[in-house]
Design a protein around this motif. Structure first.
Motif, PDB file in Angstrom:
ATOM      1  N   SER A 132       0.841  -1.187   0.000  1.00 60.55           N
ATOM      2  CA  SER A 132       0.000   0.000   0.000  1.00 60.55           C
ATOM      3  C   SER A 132       0.881   1.242   0.000  1.00 60.55           C
ATOM      4  O   SER A 132       2.030   1.195   0.446  1.00 60.55           O
ATOM      5  CB  SER A 132      -0.882   0.006   1.252  1.00 60.55           C
ATOM      6  OG  SER A 132      -1.630  -1.175   1.350  1.00 60.55           O
ATOM      7  N   PHE A 180      -8.432   0.686  -1.936  1.00 59.34           N
ATOM      8  CA  PHE A 180      -7.838   0.928  -0.629  1.00 59.34           C
ATOM      9  C   PHE A 180      -8.764   1.806   0.213  1.00 59.34           C
ATOM     10  O   PHE A 180      -9.312   2.800  -0.280  1.00 59.34           O
ATOM     11  CB  PHE A 180      -6.504   1.668  -0.754  1.00 59.34           C
ATOM     12  CG  PHE A 180      -5.422   0.927  -1.475  1.00 59.34           C
ATOM     13  CD1 PHE A 180      -5.129   1.208  -2.800  1.00 59.34           C
ATOM     14  CD2 PHE A 180      -4.656  -0.031  -0.822  1.00 59.34           C
ATOM     15  CE1 PHE A 180      -4.104   0.551  -3.475  1.00 59.34           C
ATOM     16  CE2 PHE A 180      -3.635  -0.703  -1.483  1.00 59.34           C
ATOM     17  CZ  PHE A 180      -3.369  -0.408  -2.811  1.00 59.34           C
ATOM     18  N   TRP A 209      -3.431   3.564   5.461  1.00 59.41           N
ATOM     19  CA  TRP A 209      -3.983   2.831   4.328  1.00 59.41           C
ATOM     20  C   TRP A 209      -4.168   1.363   4.702  1.00 59.41           C
ATOM     21  O   TRP A 209      -3.349   0.783   5.405  1.00 59.41           O
ATOM     22  CB  TRP A 209      -3.030   2.898   3.143  1.00 59.41           C
ATOM     23  CG  TRP A 209      -2.798   4.269   2.586  1.00 59.41           C
ATOM     24  CD1 TRP A 209      -2.206   5.342   3.215  1.00 59.41           C
ATOM     25  CD2 TRP A 209      -3.140   4.724   1.274  1.00 59.41           C
ATOM     26  NE1 TRP A 209      -2.171   6.420   2.379  1.00 59.41           N
ATOM     27  CE2 TRP A 209      -2.732   6.076   1.185  1.00 59.41           C
ATOM     28  CE3 TRP A 209      -3.753   4.126   0.163  1.00 59.41           C
ATOM     29  CZ2 TRP A 209      -2.922   6.830   0.013  1.00 59.41           C
ATOM     30  CZ3 TRP A 209      -3.931   4.873  -0.997  1.00 59.41           C
ATOM     31  CH2 TRP A 209      -3.524   6.206  -1.057  1.00 59.41           C
TER      32      TRP A 209
END
Lengths: 108, 119
Positions: free
Chosen positions: A44, B97, B109
């Motif tokens: 991420s 996300f 996140w």
């Protein structure tokens, strides 16, 4: 909608070198509203810089942000092996967020 | 420790619907502004939408490509964020996300959940 253009698309550098990444906005962005993120493959994104120049918690001081108006810069003073990644700028305006297209910093 | 765990990603046909969830922990969810961001395979990041905290009005905003088709909502009693996606198109294929929005940036996140829209 404010469009962010990042350059270069790819930056080929060696560890220890200085990296300078550019983010240009189609219209003026308040400095408080500009952030930078790092993303490594399969992970991420991670917040690096917010408010154009404030480092997020735990971010090494080799990362720095600067700029105002329509031109912003992310500088990595000396590249470490773990810094090779894709970097995105992001702005907030009129209740909307937009990202730049990203700059990949690759090992030369 | 802040944790955001997305779920609900799946393969869906064009025109179909899907609801994503994001379970939050490690912070006061009810006070947080939350956003969804997506990333198509091999592409960059694209903001999808945001919901404010209820104390700040609980209002939502969306990116143009999803406005009218996607809905962001929250259940503060369950510490959960949702993304309802209707009228899905092939170009909606992406990892989605869940993020916390602090000030004007995205601080935390999740790991993402994959949505594939294909016949």
């Amino acid at each position: 909608e404010i469009v962010l253009t990042q350059s270069p698309g790819t930056l080929s550098l060696s560890p220890g070198e200085r990296a300078t990444l550019s983010c240009r906005a189609s219209q003026s962005v308040g400095s408080s509203y500009l952030a930078w993120y790092q993303q490594k493959p399969g992970q991420s994104p991670r917040l690096l810089i917010y408010g154009a120049s404030s480092r997020a918690t735990g971010i090494p001081d080799r990362f720095s942000g600067s700029g105002s108006g329509t031109d912003f810069t992310l500088t990595i003073s000396r590249l470490e092996p773990e810094d090779f990644a894709v970097y995105y700028c992001q702005q907030y305006g009129s209740s909307l967020l937009t990202f730049g297209g990203g700059t990949e910093v690759e090992i030369k | 420790e802040v944790q955001l765990v997305e779920s609900g990603g799946n393969l869906v046909k064009p025109g179909g619907s899907l609801r994503l969830s994001c379970a939050a922990s490690g912070f006061t969810f009810s006070n947080a502004w939350m956003s969804w961001v997506r990333q198509a395979p091999g592409k960059g990041l694209e903001w999808v939408g945001r919901i404010k905290s209820k104390t700040d009005g609980g209002t939502t905003d969306y990116a143009a490509p999803v406005k009218g088709r996607f809905t962001v909502s929250r259940d503060d009693s369950k510490n959960t964020l949702y993304l309802q996606m209707n009228g899905l198109k092939t170009e909606d294929t992406a990892v989605y996300f869940c993020t916390t929005m602090v000030g004007y940036h995205l601080k935390y996140w999740g790991q993402g959940t994959l949505v594939t829209v294909s016949s």
